[in-house]
Design a protein around this motif. Structure first.
Motif, PDB file in Angstrom:
ATOM      1  N   LYS A 117       0.802  -1.220   0.000  1.00  0.00           N
ATOM      2  CA  LYS A 117       0.000   0.000   0.000  1.00  0.00           C
ATOM      3  C   LYS A 117       0.838   1.275   0.000  1.00  0.00           C
ATOM      4  N   SER A 118       2.165   1.134   0.033  1.00  0.00           N
ATOM      5  CA  SER A 118       3.052   2.304   0.145  1.00  0.00           C
ATOM      6  C   SER A 118       2.668   3.155   1.356  1.00  0.00           C
ATOM      7  N   SER A 119       2.476   2.483   2.492  1.00  0.00           N
ATOM      8  CA  SER A 119       2.064   3.167   3.717  1.00  0.00           C
ATOM      9  C   SER A 119       3.149   4.108   4.222  1.00  0.00           C
ATOM     10  N   THR A 120       2.730   5.107   4.972  1.00  0.00           N
ATOM     11  CA  THR A 120       3.688   6.010   5.595  1.00  0.00           C
ATOM     12  C   THR A 120       4.269   5.361   6.844  1.00  0.00           C
ATOM     13  N   GLY A 121       5.344   5.939   7.347  1.00  0.00           N
ATOM     14  CA  GLY A 121       5.926   5.444   8.583  1.00  0.00           C
ATOM     15  C   GLY A 121       4.962   5.535   9.749  1.00  0.00           C
ATOM     16  N   LYS A 122       4.170   6.594   9.796  1.00  0.00           N
ATOM     17  CA  LYS A 122       3.196   6.740  10.876  1.00  0.00           C
ATOM     18  C   LYS A 122       2.147   5.636  10.818  1.00  0.00           C
ATOM     19  N   GLU A 123       1.727   5.266   9.621  1.00  0.00           N
ATOM     20  CA  GLU A 123       0.746   4.198   9.487  1.00  0.00           C
ATOM     21  C   GLU A 123       1.319   2.855   9.925  1.00  0.00           C
ATOM     22  N   ILE A 124       2.590   2.637   9.648  1.00  0.00           N
ATOM     23  CA  ILE A 124       3.258   1.413  10.102  1.00  0.00           C
ATOM     24  C   ILE A 124       3.280   1.382  11.630  1.00  0.00           C
ATOM     25  N   ILE A 125       3.627   2.485  12.247  1.00  0.00           N
ATOM     26  CA  ILE A 125       3.682   2.557  13.710  1.00  0.00           C
ATOM     27  C   ILE A 125       2.315   2.302  14.314  1.00  0.00           C
ATOM     28  N   GLU A 126       1.274   2.897  13.749  1.00  0.00           N
ATOM     29  CA  GLU A 126      -0.090   2.644  14.224  1.00  0.00           C
ATOM     30  C   GLU A 126      -0.394   1.147  14.250  1.00  0.00           C
ATOM     31  N   ALA A 127      -0.107   0.494  13.145  1.00  0.00           N
ATOM     32  CA  ALA A 127      -0.437  -0.927  13.014  1.00  0.00           C
ATOM     33  C   ALA A 127       0.378  -1.785  13.979  1.00  0.00           C
ATOM     34  N   VAL A 128       1.663  -1.469  14.142  1.00  0.00           N
ATOM     35  CA  VAL A 128       2.509  -2.225  15.069  1.00  0.00           C
ATOM     36  C   VAL A 128       1.989  -2.074  16.495  1.00  0.00           C
ATOM     37  N   GLN A 448      23.481   1.450   8.339  1.00  0.00           N
ATOM     38  CA  GLN A 448      23.272   2.753   8.964  1.00  0.00           C
ATOM     39  C   GLN A 448      22.008   3.424   8.432  1.00  0.00           C
ATOM     40  N   GLU A 449      21.757   3.281   7.142  1.00  0.00           N
ATOM     41  CA  GLU A 449      20.560   3.887   6.553  1.00  0.00           C
ATOM     42  C   GLU A 449      19.285   3.247   7.105  1.00  0.00           C
ATOM     43  N   VAL A 450      19.307   1.931   7.296  1.00  0.00           N
ATOM     44  CA  VAL A 450      18.145   1.239   7.853  1.00  0.00           C
ATOM     45  C   VAL A 450      17.901   1.699   9.287  1.00  0.00           C
ATOM     46  N   VAL A 451      18.962   1.785  10.066  1.00  0.00           N
ATOM     47  CA  VAL A 451      18.831   2.241  11.452  1.00  0.00           C
ATOM     48  C   VAL A 451      18.220   3.639  11.505  1.00  0.00           C
ATOM     49  N   GLU A 452      18.727   4.535  10.692  1.00  0.00           N
ATOM     50  CA  GLU A 452      18.217   5.909  10.688  1.00  0.00           C
ATOM     51  C   GLU A 452      16.753   5.962  10.253  1.00  0.00           C
ATOM     52  N   ALA A 453      16.399   5.144   9.263  1.00  0.00           N
ATOM     53  CA  ALA A 453      15.015   5.141   8.785  1.00  0.00           C
ATOM     54  C   ALA A 453      14.060   4.606   9.844  1.00  0.00           C
ATOM     55  N   LEU A 454      14.435   3.529  10.517  1.00  0.00           N
ATOM     56  CA  LEU A 454      13.551   2.924  11.500  1.00  0.00           C
ATOM     57  C   LEU A 454      13.450   3.748  12.776  1.00  0.00           C
ATOM     58  N   MET A 455      14.552   4.295  13.227  1.00  0.00           N
ATOM     59  CA  MET A 455      14.504   5.100  14.453  1.00  0.00           C
ATOM     60  C   MET A 455      13.840   6.449  14.231  1.00  0.00           C
ATOM     61  N   GLY A 456      13.697   6.852  12.976  1.00  0.00           N
ATOM     62  CA  GLY A 456      12.959   8.068  12.646  1.00  0.00           C
ATOM     63  C   GLY A 456      11.765   7.760  11.768  1.00  0.00           C
ATOM     64  N   LEU A 457      11.124   6.639  12.037  1.00  0.00           N
ATOM     65  CA  LEU A 457      10.109   6.097  11.130  1.00  0.00           C
ATOM     66  C   LEU A 457       8.922   7.038  10.929  1.00  0.00           C
ATOM     67  N   GLU A 458       8.580   7.828  11.926  1.00  0.00           N
ATOM     68  CA  GLU A 458       7.429   8.721  11.779  1.00  0.00           C
ATOM     69  C   GLU A 458       7.650   9.769  10.689  1.00  0.00           C
ATOM     70  N   HIS A 459       8.888   9.930  10.244  1.00  0.00           N
ATOM     71  CA  HIS A 459       9.209  10.905   9.193  1.00  0.00           C
ATOM     72  C   HIS A 459       9.350  10.260   7.815  1.00  0.00           C
TER      73      HIS A 459
END
Length: 474
Positions: A117-128, A448-459
């Protein structure tokens, strides 16, 4: 008309938005994702992980909806959910909350649907968050391995980790934008197609099956089935969680049914963050504190494996079961769940991770010789300490070497939220664990890129970008 428990869970699922999540919940969702994806990357070349990937490629070939972690092949949503659930749980190093391994079922489905669905990071966090909270609450309502009564341990006759199907189905439904009515049907369907609770069979039979306490891929697949079948028009059993006589409690095999844990303060009191533990070792949580003790002794006193004359461990009484006291090490899965083998490996002072389960190490003469010197008996104060705090996993180690006996004791294993602040696994420690697990599959830059993306997932604007990174091989 009073709503059923299923309908209340559906309303909670539909109403939960990122803006309503407490900061601590958001943080814990990102930590669980980081840790779980790292565990999956560590498991891609082990037997269980390979089997999950191979089955997914057979089942979902010809579509490009979603990704298998650490693999360049794209497959269907059900196939990706199956493979990633198996991968997350392959090392048995993934996070646990009540009732146990919730993350594989929830995260694998969230990642697959979110990518499609190409969900946003915020939508992923909601679901988790939804998936883990529902999983935790269902776990509280039924039997638990560590229940006690009248000062005695009272493990159930039937137990397992299949109720995360509710959280996984709800997470999918939320991401799909389903109405409360459709979500309720999805949950009602999930209850009736939940896999059996087979963990007690696994515990009492050695050598251990590679299915473990359940096939996590199957659990994820059934959650996908429930959510999509409801969306396509199937009707679920909305009374299944209210009827203790003929409903879910009966056919899942639980003797306990305390549904107040499911609905009390739902959406207000978020319980899973305070009860989520992270595992430093690719071994069953039941003896992680013993590994902490052994490592502390050998490192603090610079003791080499060949110097050790014997190791006596005191563990919670429930751990003295065939799967955990097995000494017949035929393959990686036997080593993974043998308490004696794990203690012998810990004494060799290798950094915990996939190296602990490499064939060259698990069958090495040094490890096998030391394993024969490990003995165990129940910790005398296990029930008392457990009753005092549910996070307790009492452990005592007596290690004999150089004509001396070295003793170490721990009440709480590393990675647990407990009254001891040193047991909490910090963000820095989780990042270090992820980095170590991902090495050899992802390049240093990508890690490093994965870490930065996940720890700032809401963005993050599109979850696909994160999965693309997690599948970029060296």
């Amino acid at each position: 008309m009073t709503k059923t428990i299923v309908e209340k869970l559906a309303d909670f699922t539909a109403a939960t938005t990122f803006d309503r999540l407490p900061p601590g919940v958001v943080t814990e969702c990102k930590r669980i994702l980081l840790d779980s994806i790292g565990c999956a990357l560590a498991g891609i070349d082990f037997q269980k992980g390979r089997a999950g990937r191979d089955f997914a490629k057979m089942m979902g070939a010809g579509t490009d909806d979603a990704s298998i972690i650490g693999d360049a092949v794209r497959v269907s949503i059900p196939a990706a959910a199956f493979a990633n659930a198996e991968l997350i749980n392959t090392m048995d190093m993934d996070a646990v909350t009540v009732p146990g391994h919730v993350a594989p079922a929830v995260l694998s489905t969230v990642m697959a649907v979110g990518e499609a669905k190409s969900s946003t990071g915020k939508e992923i966090i909601e679901a988790v968050a939804i998936g883990h909270e529902i999983g935790n609450r269902l776990g509280r309502a039924v039997d638990n391995l560590r229940d006690t009564r009248h000062g005695e341990s009272t493990p159930p006759a039937v137990f397992g980790y299949t109720n995360p199907i509710f959280g996984a189905a709800a997470s999918i439904a939320r991401m799909r934008g389903q109405s409360p009515v459709t979500i309720a049907n999805a949950l009602g369907i999930a209850a009736c197609i939940s896999p059996v609770n087979s963990m007690m069979s696994w515990i009492y039979h050695a050598p251990a099956t590679t299915i473990k306490y359940t096939l996590k891929g199957s659990l994820a697949l059934q959650a996908v089935t429930a959510a999509f079948m409801a969306e396509y028009g199937h009707r679920g059993d909305l009374q299944v969680l209210d009827d203790a006589e003929y409903g879910y409690r009966r056919f899942i095999g639980s003797t306990k049914w305390e549904p107040q844990h499911i609905v009390n303060n739902l959406g207000v009191d978020w319980r899973f963050p305070a009860e989520t533990s992270y595992k430093p070792y690719p071994h069953c949580r039941v003896f992680n504190a013993l590994l902490d003790c052994v490592i502390s002794i050998v490192e603090n006193h610079d003791i080499q494996p060949h110097e050790i004359d014997g190791i006596k461990v005191y563990v919670e009484g429930f751990a003295e079961k065939p799967v955990w006291v097995n000494r017949e090490i035929a393959d990686v899965h036997d080593a993974q769940f043998s308490m004696y083998h794990g203690i012998a490996v810990a004494a060799h002072r290798l950094r915990p991770g996939k190296a602990w389960l490499e064939p060259e190490l698990i069958h090495s003469p040094s490890v096998m010789k030391l394993m024969a010197k490990v003995t165990s008996e129940p910790h005398p104060d296990y029930v008392k300490l457990l009753t005092g705090n549910a996070a307790s996993r009492p452990a005592r180690v007596q290690l004999m070497a150089r004509g001396r006996t070295f003793i170490e004791e721990k009440r709480y294993p590393k990675g647990s939220p407990s009254p001891d602040p040193d047991t909490f696994m910090t963000d820095e420690e989780l990042i270090a664990k992820f980095t170590h697990n991902a090495q050899g599959t992802l390049s240093g830059t990508v890690i490093q890129e994965v870490v930065e993306a996940l720890m700032g997932l809401e963005h993050v604007g599109n979850w696909r970008s994160v999965m693309k990174l997690a599948c970029r091989q060296r």
